[in-house]
Design a protein around this motif. Sequence first.
Motif, PDB file in Angstrom:
ATOM      1  N   THR A 176       0.852  -1.189   0.000  1.00 27.37           N
ATOM      2  CA  THR A 176       0.000   0.000   0.000  1.00 27.37           C
ATOM      3  C   THR A 176       0.882   1.232   0.000  1.00 27.37           C
ATOM      4  O   THR A 176       1.803   1.348   0.817  1.00 27.37           O
ATOM      5  N   ILE A 177       0.600   2.131  -0.920  1.00 24.04           N
ATOM      6  CA  ILE A 177       1.408   3.337  -1.097  1.00 24.04           C
ATOM      7  C   ILE A 177       0.605   4.552  -0.639  1.00 24.04           C
ATOM      8  O   ILE A 177      -0.513   4.784  -1.121  1.00 24.04           O
ATOM      9  N   ILE A 178       1.163   5.310   0.281  1.00 25.70           N
ATOM     10  CA  ILE A 178       0.576   6.577   0.717  1.00 25.70           C
ATOM     11  C   ILE A 178       1.613   7.665   0.485  1.00 25.70           C
ATOM     12  O   ILE A 178       2.652   7.683   1.148  1.00 25.70           O
ATOM     13  N   PRO A 179       1.382   8.556  -0.471  1.00 26.49           N
ATOM     14  CA  PRO A 179       2.370   9.584  -0.789  1.00 26.49           C
ATOM     15  C   PRO A 179       2.783  10.385   0.444  1.00 26.49           C
ATOM     16  O   PRO A 179       1.948  10.809   1.243  1.00 26.49           O
ATOM     17  N   GLY A 180       4.071  10.565   0.596  1.00 22.53           N
ATOM     18  CA  GLY A 180       4.609  11.307   1.723  1.00 22.53           C
ATOM     19  C   GLY A 180       4.830  10.467   2.960  1.00 22.53           C
ATOM     20  O   GLY A 180       5.446  10.914   3.919  1.00 22.53           O
ATOM     21  N   VAL A 181       4.325   9.236   2.952  1.00 20.58           N
ATOM     22  CA  VAL A 181       4.443   8.350   4.105  1.00 20.58           C
ATOM     23  C   VAL A 181       5.253   7.104   3.758  1.00 20.58           C
ATOM     24  O   VAL A 181       6.140   6.696   4.511  1.00 20.58           O
ATOM     25  N   THR A 182       4.937   6.490   2.621  1.00 16.27           N
ATOM     26  CA  THR A 182       5.585   5.240   2.223  1.00 16.27           C
ATOM     27  C   THR A 182       6.365   5.448   0.921  1.00 16.27           C
ATOM     28  O   THR A 182       6.194   6.463   0.234  1.00 16.27           O
ATOM     29  N   PRO A 183       7.200   4.490   0.538  1.00 15.04           N
ATOM     30  CA  PRO A 183       7.814   4.545  -0.794  1.00 15.04           C
ATOM     31  C   PRO A 183       6.739   4.482  -1.875  1.00 15.04           C
ATOM     32  O   PRO A 183       5.682   3.871  -1.686  1.00 15.04           O
ATOM     33  N   CYS A 184       7.009   5.124  -3.002  1.00 11.92           N
ATOM     34  CA  CYS A 184       6.112   5.001  -4.142  1.00 11.92           C
ATOM     35  C   CYS A 184       6.602   3.848  -5.024  1.00 11.92           C
ATOM     36  O   CYS A 184       7.616   3.208  -4.744  1.00 11.92           O
ATOM     37  N   LEU A 185       5.876   3.587  -6.087  1.00 10.48           N
ATOM     38  CA  LEU A 185       6.240   2.473  -6.969  1.00 10.48           C
ATOM     39  C   LEU A 185       7.617   2.669  -7.586  1.00 10.48           C
ATOM     40  O   LEU A 185       8.370   1.714  -7.765  1.00 10.48           O
ATOM     41  N   SER A 186       7.955   3.924  -7.890  1.00 14.09           N
ATOM     42  CA  SER A 186       9.256   4.203  -8.492  1.00 14.09           C
ATOM     43  C   SER A 186      10.394   3.960  -7.505  1.00 14.09           C
ATOM     44  O   SER A 186      11.493   3.562  -7.903  1.00 14.09           O
ATOM     45  N   CYS A 187      10.137   4.180  -6.219  1.00 12.36           N
ATOM     46  CA  CYS A 187      11.142   3.851  -5.205  1.00 12.36           C
ATOM     47  C   CYS A 187      11.385   2.346  -5.173  1.00 12.36           C
ATOM     48  O   CYS A 187      12.530   1.892  -5.051  1.00 12.36           O
ATOM     49  N   LEU A 188      10.288   1.580  -5.275  1.00 16.96           N
ATOM     50  CA  LEU A 188      10.386   0.135  -5.157  1.00 16.96           C
ATOM     51  C   LEU A 188      11.003  -0.493  -6.399  1.00 16.96           C
ATOM     52  O   LEU A 188      11.770  -1.457  -6.302  1.00 16.96           O
ATOM     53  N   PHE A 189      10.621   0.042  -7.569  1.00 21.40           N
ATOM     54  CA  PHE A 189      11.081  -0.540  -8.833  1.00 21.40           C
ATOM     55  C   PHE A 189      11.612   0.566  -9.751  1.00 21.40           C
ATOM     56  O   PHE A 189      10.935   0.981 -10.694  1.00 21.40           O
TER      57      PHE A 189
END
Length: 266
Positions: free
Chosen positions: A163-176
């Motif tokens: 689950t991605i929450i902008p400003g809280v968790t990594p986004c998809l681009s961070c992960l991949f």
Amino acid sequence: MINLTPTELERYSRQMMLPNFGETAQKRLKSATVMVTGVGGLGGTAALYLAVAGVGRLILVRGGDLRLDDMNRQILMTDDWVGKPRVFKAKETLEAINPDIQIEAVHDYVTPENVDSLVQSADMTLDCAHNFTERNLLNEACVRWRKPMVEAAMDGMEAYLTTIIPGVTPCLSCLFPEKPDWDRRGFSVLGAVSGTLACLTALEAIKLITGFSQPLLSQLLTIDLSRMEFAKRRTHRDRSCPVCGNTAPWRYAQGKSMEPTSNLTT
């Protein structure tokens, strides 16, 4: 907050019996708008469980027509619909199962032209698209408009979920940062694999909407169903990420804060 009708109180009575769920969580589901992309074996099945859980409004987004080789996994479809736009059949099936919710069918793929309006029209997105072109567009738009996104994907007997929450968790681009080169139509799949992931995806959305239990925040769930192995992997935001990092071009140009603004419970 909106009220539940007598029919809804009876329809959802079993889930409202869960500790810490009750009418409050059910009202949050009824008040929510969720966009689901893909609407196939993964997205369609996830949409089914959101519909029967009582999410008040679903926006289904998928271009193209139903193919015969879709039928091993797309449980909202029927054989007589092959060759027709699948998203309209998905809407028809879900409305027959739960007439108490609103469903909008968008017969289109996610594109640079429509992604912002689609993301803005929902409280959150389920990213079940069949290629990383659409996934990247959704990720960028969700970060841009600070909307939560449940990210789910599978290939063969393997899958991942977060689950991605902008400003809280990594986004998809961070992960991949380097995207897999997926074949748009040629991936292998058992229907039970996409269905398993879809149920978990719907559960993540329900958790996020209601605040009931803990979603996968900054954790990537990896699944190998050939071995029945499930693992959680801690993830981290990339401060130099071109999408959500400190120097992301859209953020600098628009002066947007990265604090989440969704009214969903997290």
